[in-house]
Design a protein around this motif. Structure first.
Motif, PDB file in Angstrom:
ATOM      1  N   GLU A  23       0.612  -1.394  -0.206  1.00  0.00           N
ATOM      2  CA  GLU A  23       0.342  -0.031  -0.191  1.00  0.00           C
ATOM      3  C   GLU A  23       0.602   0.998  -0.101  1.00  0.00           C
ATOM      4  N   ILE A  24       0.435   2.653  -0.190  1.00  0.00           N
ATOM      5  CA  ILE A  24       1.273   3.277  -0.158  1.00  0.00           C
ATOM      6  C   ILE A  24      -0.206   4.780  -0.362  1.00  0.00           C
ATOM      7  N   ARG A  25       0.259   5.406   0.746  1.00  0.00           N
ATOM      8  CA  ARG A  25      -0.413   6.874   0.708  1.00  0.00           C
ATOM      9  C   ARG A  25       0.052   7.830  -0.077  1.00  0.00           C
ATOM     10  N   SER A  60      -9.644   4.089   0.930  1.00  0.00           N
ATOM     11  CA  SER A  60      -9.861   5.554   1.737  1.00  0.00           C
ATOM     12  C   SER A  60      -9.341   6.697   1.213  1.00  0.00           C
ATOM     13  N   THR A  61      -9.752   7.633   1.319  1.00  0.00           N
ATOM     14  CA  THR A  61      -9.052   8.643   0.821  1.00  0.00           C
ATOM     15  C   THR A  61      -7.914   8.930   0.959  1.00  0.00           C
ATOM     16  N   ASN A  62      -6.902   8.843  -0.429  1.00  0.00           N
ATOM     17  CA  ASN A  62      -5.487   9.087  -0.224  1.00  0.00           C
ATOM     18  C   ASN A  62      -4.896   7.765   0.489  1.00  0.00           C
ATOM     19  N   LEU A  63      -5.321   6.424   0.659  1.00  0.00           N
ATOM     20  CA  LEU A  63      -4.761   5.747   0.417  1.00  0.00           C
ATOM     21  C   LEU A  63      -4.820   4.536  -0.164  1.00  0.00           C
ATOM     22  N   PHE A  64      -3.868   3.785  -0.678  1.00  0.00           N
ATOM     23  CA  PHE A  64      -4.369   2.695  -2.021  1.00  0.00           C
ATOM     24  C   PHE A  64      -3.245   1.946  -1.658  1.00  0.00           C
ATOM     25  N   VAL A  65      -4.099   0.780  -2.801  1.00  0.00           N
ATOM     26  CA  VAL A  65      -3.580  -0.630  -1.988  1.00  0.00           C
ATOM     27  C   VAL A  65      -2.973  -1.725  -3.407  1.00  0.00           C
ATOM     28  N   ILE A  66      -2.472  -2.392  -3.608  1.00  0.00           N
ATOM     29  CA  ILE A  66      -2.241  -3.146  -5.054  1.00  0.00           C
ATOM     30  C   ILE A  66      -3.382  -3.798  -4.939  1.00  0.00           C
ATOM     31  N   LYS A  67      -3.944  -4.110  -6.197  1.00  0.00           N
ATOM     32  CA  LYS A  67      -4.967  -4.391  -6.175  1.00  0.00           C
ATOM     33  C   LYS A  67      -4.726  -5.693  -6.234  1.00  0.00           C
ATOM     34  N   ASN A  68      -3.881  -7.235  -6.859  1.00  0.00           N
ATOM     35  CA  ASN A  68      -3.129  -8.303  -6.861  1.00  0.00           C
ATOM     36  C   ASN A  68      -3.301  -8.864  -5.318  1.00  0.00           C
ATOM     37  N   LYS A  69      -2.607  -8.004  -4.590  1.00  0.00           N
ATOM     38  CA  LYS A  69      -2.702  -8.586  -3.674  1.00  0.00           C
ATOM     39  C   LYS A  69      -3.621  -8.528  -2.433  1.00  0.00           C
ATOM     40  N   ASN A  81     -16.430 -10.004   6.553  1.00  0.00           N
ATOM     41  CA  ASN A  81     -15.470 -10.028   7.281  1.00  0.00           C
ATOM     42  C   ASN A  81     -14.524  -9.266   7.383  1.00  0.00           C
ATOM     43  N   TYR A  82     -14.730  -8.039   5.721  1.00  0.00           N
ATOM     44  CA  TYR A  82     -13.635  -7.332   5.458  1.00  0.00           C
ATOM     45  C   TYR A  82     -13.503  -6.238   5.867  1.00  0.00           C
ATOM     46  N   LYS A  83     -14.590  -5.407   6.499  1.00  0.00           N
ATOM     47  CA  LYS A  83     -14.053  -4.111   6.629  1.00  0.00           C
ATOM     48  C   LYS A  83     -13.115  -4.356   8.231  1.00  0.00           C
ATOM     49  N   CYS A  84     -14.013  -4.933   9.564  1.00  0.00           N
ATOM     50  CA  CYS A  84     -12.939  -5.220  10.432  1.00  0.00           C
ATOM     51  C   CYS A  84     -11.917  -5.681  10.291  1.00  0.00           C
ATOM     52  N   PHE A  85     -11.470  -6.641   9.142  1.00  0.00           N
ATOM     53  CA  PHE A  85      -9.887  -6.480   8.439  1.00  0.00           C
ATOM     54  C   PHE A  85      -9.323  -5.202   8.042  1.00  0.00           C
ATOM     55  N   LEU A  86      -9.980  -4.714   6.895  1.00  0.00           N
ATOM     56  CA  LEU A  86      -9.774  -3.273   6.546  1.00  0.00           C
ATOM     57  C   LEU A  86      -9.507  -2.416   7.499  1.00  0.00           C
ATOM     58  N   GLU A  87     -10.467  -1.679   8.224  1.00  0.00           N
ATOM     59  CA  GLU A  87     -10.047  -1.035   8.920  1.00  0.00           C
ATOM     60  C   GLU A  87      -8.400  -1.496   9.778  1.00  0.00           C
ATOM     61  N   ASN A  88      -8.443  -2.548  10.611  1.00  0.00           N
ATOM     62  CA  ASN A  88      -7.267  -3.017  11.419  1.00  0.00           C
ATOM     63  C   ASN A  88      -5.760  -2.686  10.767  1.00  0.00           C
ATOM     64  N   TYR A  90      -4.768  -1.811   7.497  1.00  0.00           N
ATOM     65  CA  TYR A  90      -5.004   0.094   7.040  1.00  0.00           C
ATOM     66  C   TYR A  90      -4.428   0.581   8.435  1.00  0.00           C
ATOM     67  N   LEU A  91      -5.776   0.891   9.261  1.00  0.00           N
ATOM     68  CA  LEU A  91      -5.671   1.779  10.678  1.00  0.00           C
ATOM     69  C   LEU A  91      -6.550   2.832   9.465  1.00  0.00           C
ATOM     70  N   VAL A  92      -8.291   2.623   8.970  1.00  0.00           N
ATOM     71  CA  VAL A  92      -8.872   3.303   8.623  1.00  0.00           C
ATOM     72  C   VAL A  92     -10.520   3.420   8.609  1.00  0.00           C
TER      73      VAL A  92
END
Length: 157
Positions: A23-25, A60-69, A81-88, A90-92
């Motif tokens: 990921e990259i911000r 999330s705003t200004n947070l980009f993740v590599i699609k394949n990863k 469970n996506y929401k909980c996993f992704l929030e934890n 990437y801290l978003v």
């Protein structure tokens, strides 16, 4: 130097190596671009560039993740469970709309994936062709894709 030229240099010089990052911000990229090329770009320019690249998904705003990863990370996680996993991870904070958009983007098929499936099964789903992202393909429109699939003996259901 414009944003496209600067970002391509980052990719070519492996300063921003897609194989190594997850990921990259946009803010971090802004800092890297300024430090490397002494040129300042806005977050809007940087985010706009990344949104137009097929290999990135803005979760999330200004947070980009590599699609394949992201696709590989989420494959063993149930959709609810996506929401909980992704929030934890990437801290978003994510809204339900964000999750729907993420799910659509990671499950969007490329021409190569559709072709591979079609050659194995002799058909592809019509919705896959409708949602196909043509930016990374040799085709200009979906009619060309349909003609190519039919020519290869692949039906569209």
């Amino acid at each position: 130097m414009d944003i496209n030229e600067a970002m391509e240099k980052l990719f070519n010089e492996k300063i921003l190596n897609i194989e190594e990052i997850e990921e990259i911000r946009s803010g971090k990229l802004k800092t890297i671009l300024f430090a490397k090329y002494n040129t300042e770009f806005s977050l809007k320019e940087i985010s706009g560039f990344l949104r137009n690249r097929i290999e990135f998904i803005e979760i999330s705003t200004n947070l980009f993740v590599i699609k394949n990863k992201l696709k590989n990370i989420l494959q063993d996680i149930e959709k609810q469970n996506y929401k909980c996993f992704l929030e934890n991870r990437y801290l978003v904070l994510l809204k339900d709309d964000d999750l729907e958009a993420i799910d659509k983007k990671i499950n969007k098929k490329t021409y190569e994936e559709i072709l591979r499936y079609g050659l194995d099964n002799f058909y592809v789903k019509e919705e896959w062709v409708k949602e196909l992202d043509l930016r990374e393909s040799e085709f200009y429109d979906r009619d060309e894709v349909i003609q190519d699939l039919y020519a290869k003996g692949i039906r569209i259901k």
